[in-house]
Design an enzyme around this catalytic site. Structure first.
Site, PDB file in Angstrom:
ATOM      1  N   CYS A 178     -28.915 -16.793 -55.380  1.00  0.00           N
ATOM      2  CA  CYS A 178     -28.937 -15.479 -54.748  1.00  0.00           C
ATOM      3  C   CYS A 178     -29.751 -14.475 -55.559  1.00  0.00           C
ATOM      4  O   CYS A 178     -29.764 -14.522 -56.787  1.00  0.00           O
ATOM      5  CB  CYS A 178     -27.528 -14.936 -54.628  1.00  0.00           C
ATOM      6  SG  CYS A 178     -26.396 -16.035 -53.801  1.00  0.00           S
ATOM      7  N   ARG A 225     -36.227 -17.616 -55.826  1.00  0.00           N
ATOM      8  CA  ARG A 225     -34.965 -18.066 -56.417  1.00  0.00           C
ATOM      9  C   ARG A 225     -34.253 -19.064 -55.511  1.00  0.00           C
ATOM     10  O   ARG A 225     -33.353 -19.769 -55.956  1.00  0.00           O
ATOM     11  CB  ARG A 225     -34.054 -16.856 -56.669  1.00  0.00           C
ATOM     12  CG  ARG A 225     -34.599 -15.913 -57.715  1.00  0.00           C
ATOM     13  CD  ARG A 225     -33.783 -14.648 -57.790  1.00  0.00           C
ATOM     14  NE  ARG A 225     -32.445 -14.863 -58.303  1.00  0.00           N
ATOM     15  CZ  ARG A 225     -32.128 -14.864 -59.597  1.00  0.00           C
ATOM     16  NH1 ARG A 225     -33.048 -14.676 -60.499  1.00  0.00           N
ATOM     17  NH2 ARG A 225     -30.884 -15.064 -59.988  1.00  0.00           N
ATOM     18  N   TRP A 262     -27.930 -17.819 -51.259  1.00  0.00           N
ATOM     19  CA  TRP A 262     -27.989 -19.274 -51.324  1.00  0.00           C
ATOM     20  C   TRP A 262     -26.545 -19.726 -51.186  1.00  0.00           C
ATOM     21  O   TRP A 262     -25.729 -19.507 -52.075  1.00  0.00           O
ATOM     22  CB  TRP A 262     -28.584 -19.698 -52.664  1.00  0.00           C
ATOM     23  CG  TRP A 262     -28.938 -21.148 -52.768  1.00  0.00           C
ATOM     24  CD1 TRP A 262     -30.116 -21.741 -52.402  1.00  0.00           C
ATOM     25  CD2 TRP A 262     -28.119 -22.202 -53.305  1.00  0.00           C
ATOM     26  NE1 TRP A 262     -30.075 -23.092 -52.673  1.00  0.00           N
ATOM     27  CE2 TRP A 262     -28.871 -23.407 -53.224  1.00  0.00           C
ATOM     28  CE3 TRP A 262     -26.835 -22.265 -53.839  1.00  0.00           C
ATOM     29  CZ2 TRP A 262     -28.378 -24.634 -53.652  1.00  0.00           C
ATOM     30  CZ3 TRP A 262     -26.343 -23.495 -54.265  1.00  0.00           C
ATOM     31  CH2 TRP A 262     -27.116 -24.657 -54.167  1.00  0.00           C
ATOM     32  N   ASN A 279     -24.293 -11.760 -56.802  1.00  0.00           N
ATOM     33  CA  ASN A 279     -24.838 -13.051 -57.208  1.00  0.00           C
ATOM     34  C   ASN A 279     -23.855 -13.637 -58.210  1.00  0.00           C
ATOM     35  O   ASN A 279     -23.516 -12.982 -59.191  1.00  0.00           O
ATOM     36  CB  ASN A 279     -26.217 -12.841 -57.861  1.00  0.00           C
ATOM     37  CG  ASN A 279     -26.786 -14.120 -58.439  1.00  0.00           C
ATOM     38  OD1 ASN A 279     -26.335 -15.214 -58.103  1.00  0.00           O
ATOM     39  ND2 ASN A 279     -27.778 -13.986 -59.293  1.00  0.00           N
ATOM     40  N   GLY A 280     -23.387 -14.847 -57.934  1.00  0.00           N
ATOM     41  CA  GLY A 280     -22.422 -15.485 -58.826  1.00  0.00           C
ATOM     42  C   GLY A 280     -21.341 -16.154 -58.016  1.00  0.00           C
ATOM     43  O   GLY A 280     -21.475 -16.325 -56.799  1.00  0.00           O
ATOM     44  N   GLU A 302     -40.280 -37.253 -64.300  1.00  0.00           N
ATOM     45  CA  GLU A 302     -40.738 -35.932 -63.879  1.00  0.00           C
ATOM     46  C   GLU A 302     -41.719 -36.044 -62.713  1.00  0.00           C
ATOM     47  O   GLU A 302     -41.675 -35.251 -61.771  1.00  0.00           O
ATOM     48  CB  GLU A 302     -41.367 -35.196 -65.078  1.00  0.00           C
ATOM     49  CG  GLU A 302     -41.963 -33.837 -64.790  1.00  0.00           C
ATOM     50  CD  GLU A 302     -40.993 -32.828 -64.183  1.00  0.00           C
ATOM     51  OE1 GLU A 302     -39.782 -33.081 -64.134  1.00  0.00           O
ATOM     52  OE2 GLU A 302     -41.476 -31.772 -63.729  1.00  0.00           O
ATOM     53  N   LYS A 357     -41.066 -34.291 -59.127  1.00  0.00           N
ATOM     54  CA  LYS A 357     -42.010 -33.353 -58.497  1.00  0.00           C
ATOM     55  C   LYS A 357     -42.327 -33.828 -57.081  1.00  0.00           C
ATOM     56  O   LYS A 357     -42.356 -33.049 -56.137  1.00  0.00           O
ATOM     57  CB  LYS A 357     -43.330 -33.246 -59.288  1.00  0.00           C
ATOM     58  CG  LYS A 357     -43.278 -32.462 -60.566  1.00  0.00           C
ATOM     59  CD  LYS A 357     -43.189 -30.963 -60.396  1.00  0.00           C
ATOM     60  CE  LYS A 357     -41.794 -30.442 -60.432  1.00  0.00           C
ATOM     61  NZ  LYS A 357     -41.116 -30.284 -61.683  1.00  0.00           N
ATOM     62  N   GLU A 403     -39.208 -33.420 -54.662  1.00  0.00           N
ATOM     63  CA  GLU A 403     -38.754 -32.070 -54.315  1.00  0.00           C
ATOM     64  C   GLU A 403     -39.743 -31.307 -53.449  1.00  0.00           C
ATOM     65  O   GLU A 403     -39.336 -30.496 -52.632  1.00  0.00           O
ATOM     66  CB  GLU A 403     -38.341 -31.260 -55.544  1.00  0.00           C
ATOM     67  CG  GLU A 403     -39.446 -30.847 -56.467  1.00  0.00           C
ATOM     68  CD  GLU A 403     -38.946 -30.052 -57.668  1.00  0.00           C
ATOM     69  OE1 GLU A 403     -38.042 -29.238 -57.534  1.00  0.00           O
ATOM     70  OE2 GLU A 403     -39.500 -30.254 -58.767  1.00  0.00           O
ATOM     71  N   HIS A 459     -34.858 -55.320 -63.375  1.00  0.00           N
ATOM     72  CA  HIS A 459     -33.403 -55.485 -63.421  1.00  0.00           C
ATOM     73  C   HIS A 459     -32.748 -54.924 -62.157  1.00  0.00           C
ATOM     74  O   HIS A 459     -31.686 -54.309 -62.225  1.00  0.00           O
ATOM     75  CB  HIS A 459     -32.833 -54.809 -64.673  1.00  0.00           C
ATOM     76  CG  HIS A 459     -33.343 -55.402 -65.946  1.00  0.00           C
ATOM     77  ND1 HIS A 459     -33.023 -56.672 -66.347  1.00  0.00           N
ATOM     78  CD2 HIS A 459     -34.192 -54.927 -66.884  1.00  0.00           C
ATOM     79  CE1 HIS A 459     -33.627 -56.953 -67.494  1.00  0.00           C
ATOM     80  NE2 HIS A 459     -34.362 -55.900 -67.836  1.00  0.00           N
ATOM     81  N   LYS A 482     -34.568 -21.747 -57.614  1.00  0.00           N
ATOM     82  CA  LYS A 482     -35.283 -21.706 -58.893  1.00  0.00           C
ATOM     83  C   LYS A 482     -34.314 -21.585 -60.063  1.00  0.00           C
ATOM     84  O   LYS A 482     -34.547 -22.116 -61.133  1.00  0.00           O
ATOM     85  CB  LYS A 482     -36.238 -20.510 -58.871  1.00  0.00           C
ATOM     86  CG  LYS A 482     -37.077 -20.359 -60.114  1.00  0.00           C
ATOM     87  CD  LYS A 482     -38.257 -21.274 -60.058  1.00  0.00           C
ATOM     88  CE  LYS A 482     -39.066 -21.289 -61.320  1.00  0.00           C
ATOM     89  NZ  LYS A 482     -39.830 -22.534 -61.435  1.00  0.00           N
TER      90      LYS A 482
HETATM   91  C1  F6R Z   1     -37.598 -28.922 -60.808  1.00  0.00           C
HETATM   92  C2  F6R Z   1     -36.939 -27.794 -61.426  1.00  0.00           C
HETATM   93  C3  F6R Z   1     -35.515 -27.953 -61.778  1.00  0.00           C
HETATM   94  C4  F6R Z   1     -35.190 -27.163 -63.047  1.00  0.00           C
HETATM   95  C5  F6R Z   1     -33.671 -27.203 -63.302  1.00  0.00           C
HETATM   96  C6  F6R Z   1     -33.309 -26.578 -64.627  1.00  0.00           C
HETATM   97  O1  F6R Z   1     -38.947 -28.645 -60.570  1.00  0.00           O
HETATM   98  O2  F6R Z   1     -37.510 -26.757 -61.621  1.00  0.00           O
HETATM   99  O3  F6R Z   1     -35.145 -29.296 -61.927  1.00  0.00           O
HETATM  100  O4  F6R Z   1     -35.875 -27.734 -64.104  1.00  0.00           O
HETATM  101  O5  F6R Z   1     -33.035 -26.536 -62.273  1.00  0.00           O
HETATM  102  O6  F6R Z   1     -33.785 -25.272 -64.712  1.00  0.00           O
HETATM  103  P1  F6R Z   1     -33.737 -24.470 -66.066  1.00  0.00           P
HETATM  104  O7  F6R Z   1     -34.820 -24.982 -66.932  1.00  0.00           O
HETATM  105  O8  F6R Z   1     -33.928 -23.054 -65.676  1.00  0.00           O
HETATM  106  O9  F6R Z   1     -32.405 -24.746 -66.690  1.00  0.00           O
END
Ligand code: F6R
Length: 594
Positions: A2, A27, A71, A97-98, A467, A471, A474, A490, A589
Site C-alpha cells: 500500500c 509499490r 494491496w 499502510n501496514g 535470479e 526475473k 515475474e 536428480h 515492490k
Molecule cells: C524481484 C524482487 C523481489 C525483492 C524482494 C525483497 O524482482 O524485487 O524478489 O527482491 O521482495 O525485497 P527487498 O530487497 O526490498 O527486501
C-alpha cells in the site's frame, strides 16, 4: 505494498493526490482512492488503476486531502475495501499502510459499543477508534487510537473541520515533505518529488500534525525535533527518460550505478573497519539474510566472501530464518534489503540484534526502517528503482558485497590489486553487454513461445540461474526454474524435452568442464540449450543451440556481466508477450507484510 499520500496547502488537493498515487503505483496495488475535506469529507475509491480513478472521479474541491493505493491483505480488492475508510459519522477518513494484528478483538469491542463496519479490512477499526476518542482534539484522539493498536501502521487521518492532517507511524514507512505554504505526507519519496525535495523521515512511534504552514512531530505526547533531509534523487531519475519501461531504463543505468559505488567505497579502505565493526582477523563466519532477489545477491555474496575471506558464510531466507533460532550467535550479519521495508527481513534483523549480533543493512532507501534497526547501514545509492522487478539494486548489492569482500580480503596483495583494477573495468564491460543486445533480443523472441524454461549454473552462476528464472517468471509469466546444474539429473530431468529450453550460464571458471557435461546430458534429452558464454568460446558454439556471448572478465566477476544478459532476456521476452513489465500482476515492490 500500500502507498499513502496526504496534502495540505493552498492548491487543489485532488490532482496532487492523484499524481502522488500514480508515483506510488510501483509499490504494487489493486485498488485506490482519495478523500478531500471541504464542507464535508468527499470520497472516491474503487478497485481500479490510478488512471481509471483519475478519469472516473468527479471533481472534488478542497485543499486538504488524503489518498491510498491498496494491496489487499484483509478482504478482496473491491470498492468497499479500498481506502480511505470512514467512521460512522463520515467525518473521519483514514488511509493506512501496514497490518493491524489485533483488529478482530478491537472490531468486536467496537461493534459491541455500537460502531457499524462496512468493509472486511483491518484498517476500518482505526477510523472507528479515532471516532471513539475524538472529542475535538485530533492529535489526542490519534494518540489514544494507536495506543490500542498492535501491528504495523503508517497512518494519515483527515477530520472534517480540522485545519490539517494527523499522522502516525510504526514499522511502516512515512515521510513528511516540506513545501512553501504547503506540506505533504507520503509512504515514499517519489510521491512528493514533483513538489519538494525537503523531507523529514518519521521514526517508529512518532505521531504528528501538519498544516500548510506548520509541521509538528510528537513522541509520547511531547513535541520532538526531526532532522530535515534533502533528497539526492532528481525528478528526472524517477521518470522513464525516453525508455519504453522503467525496467529497461534501470537495466541501462547499471554502469552508472557500478561507477558510483566504486567511487563511493573503494578509495577509502579505512572505512571498512568501521563498517563491520570488527577487525578483519576477528571475523570467523558471517550470516547474510534477505528475501527474493536480495537473497540471490546474498547467495552470490556467500561465494564472494567465502573465497575472499576464507570464512564460512550462511545465506538465509529471512522468512525461513525467522522460524528457527538454534544457531544464533553474536557476530556480524548482513541484511540485504533494497526497499528497507521487507517485513520478513526486518523481523530477522530484530531477532539478530536481540541475540547480540552486529547487523549491517545494505539498502537503497535512506531513512528506511532497516536503516533504523541496523547497527550500521551501507547505502547502495542506486537511485529510485520504480519497476517492481529489481535489477539495478541487485547490481548495487553485488558491488557492495565485492567491496566488502575485497576490503577484508585475505588474498595476497598482487591478486588483490589485480582484482580491484579489474573491478574498475566493470562499468565498461556491462556497457558492452548493453550495446550488444541483438542476440539477446533474438533469443527472447524464441523463448517467448515456451511455457517452461530451466536456468542452470554452478558455483557463483547458480544464484544467477535462480535470479534469471525469477526475473523471467515475474515479468513474462513463463514458468521458470533456476537449478544448480548438478541437481538437474536428480529429478527435473523428467521434465526435459523439446518444449523445455534450458539457459546455461557457462563462465570459464572452475565449473566450466562440469557445465559442458551437464549441457551434453541435457541435449541428449532433447531440450534446446541457450548458453551464456565468454567471447571466443568455440567449444560452447559447437555444443549449444544458441550462444549469447559476454565479455571476458575475471572469474570472480562473471555474475556482473551475466546478470545483465539475464535481465535483458527476461525484459525482451516479457515485451514480446505484451506483459505489464513494470507492474507485474499480484506483486509489490515493497513487501511490508509477513
Ligand atoms: C524481484 C524482487 C523481489 C525483492 C524482494 C525483497 O524482482 O524485487 O524478489 O527482491 O521482495 O525485497 P527487498 O530487497 O526490498 O527486501
Amino acid at each position: 505494498m500500500c502507498g499513502i499520500i496526504g496534502y495540505t496547502g493552498e492548491k487543489q488537493a485532488q490532482p496532487i493526490l492523484l499524481n502522488g498515487l500514480a508515483k506510488l503505483e510501483y509499490r504494487g496495488y489493486d485498488s485506490c482512492g482519495i478523500a478531500i475535506s471541504a464542507e464535508n469529507i468527499e470520497l472516491y475509491k474503487d478497485a481500479v488503476r490510478v488512471e481509471a480513478l483519475r478519469k472516473a472521479s468527479p471533481e472534488l474541491k478542497g485543499t486538504l486531502g488524503i489518498g491510498h493505493t491498496r494491496w489487499a491483505t484483509h478482504g478482496a480488492p473491491s470498492r468497499i475495501n479500498a481506502h480511505p475508510h470512514l467512521d460512522c459519522t463520515g467525518n473521519i477518513a483514514v488511509v493506512h499502510n501496514g497490518v493491524i494484528s489485533n483488529y478482530q478483538e478491537l472490531k468486536s469491542r467496537l461493534v459491541d459499543e455500537g460502531h457499524k463496519f462496512v468493509s472486511e479490512t483491518d484498517t476500518e477499526v482505526i477510523s472507528h477508534l479515532i471516532e471513539k476518542y475524538y472529542h475535538g482534539d485530533i492529535e489526542e484522539a490519534v494518540e489514544s487510537a494507536v495506543a490500542d493498536i498492535e501491528g504495523s501502521y503508517a497512518l494519515i487521518v483527515l477530520v472534517k473541520d480540522e485545519p490539517g492532517l494527523a499522522v502516525a507511524r510504526k514499522d511502516s514507512p512515512l515521510i513528511l515533505g516540506l513545501g512553501d505554504r504547503e506540506n505533504f505526507v507520503a509512504s515514499d519519496v517519489p510521491a512528493i518529488l514533483d513538489y519538494t525535495d525537503r523531507v523529514v523521515y518519521l521514526e517508529d512511534g512518532d505521531t504528528g500534525f501538519i498544516t500548510g504552514n506548520d509541521v509538528k512531530v510528537k513522541r509520547d505526547g511531547k513535541e520532538v525535533e526531526r532532522e530535515e533531509h534533502k533528497v539526492s534523487w532528481s525528478v528526472e531519475e524517477a521518470r522513464k527518460a525516453g525508455y519504453e519501461h522503467f525496467l529497461l531504463k534501470e537495466i541501462h543505468e547499471q554502469p552508472k550505478v557500478i561507477r558510483s559505488i566504486l567511487g563511493e567505497y573503494t578509495r577509502e579502505k579505512e572505512l571498512v573497519a568501521d563498517t563491520l565493526g570488527v577487525k578483519d582477523t576477528d571475523i570467523e563466519s558471517m550470516l547474510i539474510i534477505a528475501c527474493g532477489t536480495s537473497h540471490h545477491a546474498a547467495l552470490v555474496g556467500k561465494y564472494i566472501i567465502e573465497e575472499l575471506l576464507g570464512i564460512p558464510v550462511r545465506a538465509e531466507l529471512a522468512s525461513e530464518f525467522n522460524y528457527y533460532s538454534h544457531t544464533l550467535a553474536g557476530g556480524v550479519s548482513l541484511a540485504i534489503i533494497q526497499s528497507g521495508e521487507t517485513a520478513d527481513t526486518l523481523k530477522a534483523m530484530r531477532k539478530l540484534k536481540e541475540a547480540g549480533n552486529r547487523v549491517i543493512a545494505i539498502t537503497n532507501v535512506v531513512g528506511s526502517t532497516a536503516s533504523r534497526i541496523a547497527s550500521h547501514t551501507i547505502y547502495t545509492g542506486a537511485g529510485p528503482e520504480i519497476s517492481v522487478a529489481a535489477t539495478k539494486t541487485f547490481m548495487a548489492q553485488l558491488m557492495v558485497l565485492y567491496w566488502l569482500g575485497l576490503s577484508y580480503s585475505r588474498l595476497d596483495a598482487r591478486r588483490l590489486s589485480g582484482l580491484v583494477k579489474e573491478l574498475r573495468q566493470m562499468p565498461g564491460k556491462v556497457q558492452q553487454v548493453l550495446d550488444d543486445e541483438d542476440s539477446i533480443i533474438e533469443q527472447a523472441k524464441y523463448l517467448s513461445g515456451f511455457e517452461n524454461v530451466f536456468y542452470i549454473g554452478r558455483g557463483m552462476s547458480y544464484p544467477l540461474a535462480l535470479e534469471g528464472a525469477l526475473k523471467l517468471k515475474e515479468i513474462s509469466y513463463i514458468h521458470a526454474e533456476g537449478y544448480a546444474a548438478g541437481e538437474l539429473k536428480h529429478g527435473p530431468f523428467a521434465l526435459l524435452g523439446t518444449d523445455t529450453p534450458v539457459i546455461a550460464i557457462v563462465p570459464e571458471d572452475d565449473t566450466y568442464e562440469a557445465m559442458l557435461t551437464s549441457i551434453k546430458e541435457i541435449k541428449a534429452r532433447g531440450s534446446p540449450v541457450i548458453a551464456l558464454a565468454e567471447e571466443g568460446d568455440e567449444t560452447i558454439e559447437e555444443l549449444a543451440d544458441a550462444v549469447i556471448s559476454v565479455p571476458r572478465v575475471d572469474r570472480l566477476f562473471s555474475p556482473i556481466v551475466n546478470i545483465v544478459v539475464l535481465q535483458l532476456l527476461a525484459y525482451y521476452t516479457a515485451r514480446e508477450r505484451g506483459c505489464s513489465i513494470d507492474f507485474p500482476r499480484n506483486l509489490a515492490k515493497s513487501v511490508t507484510v509477513e
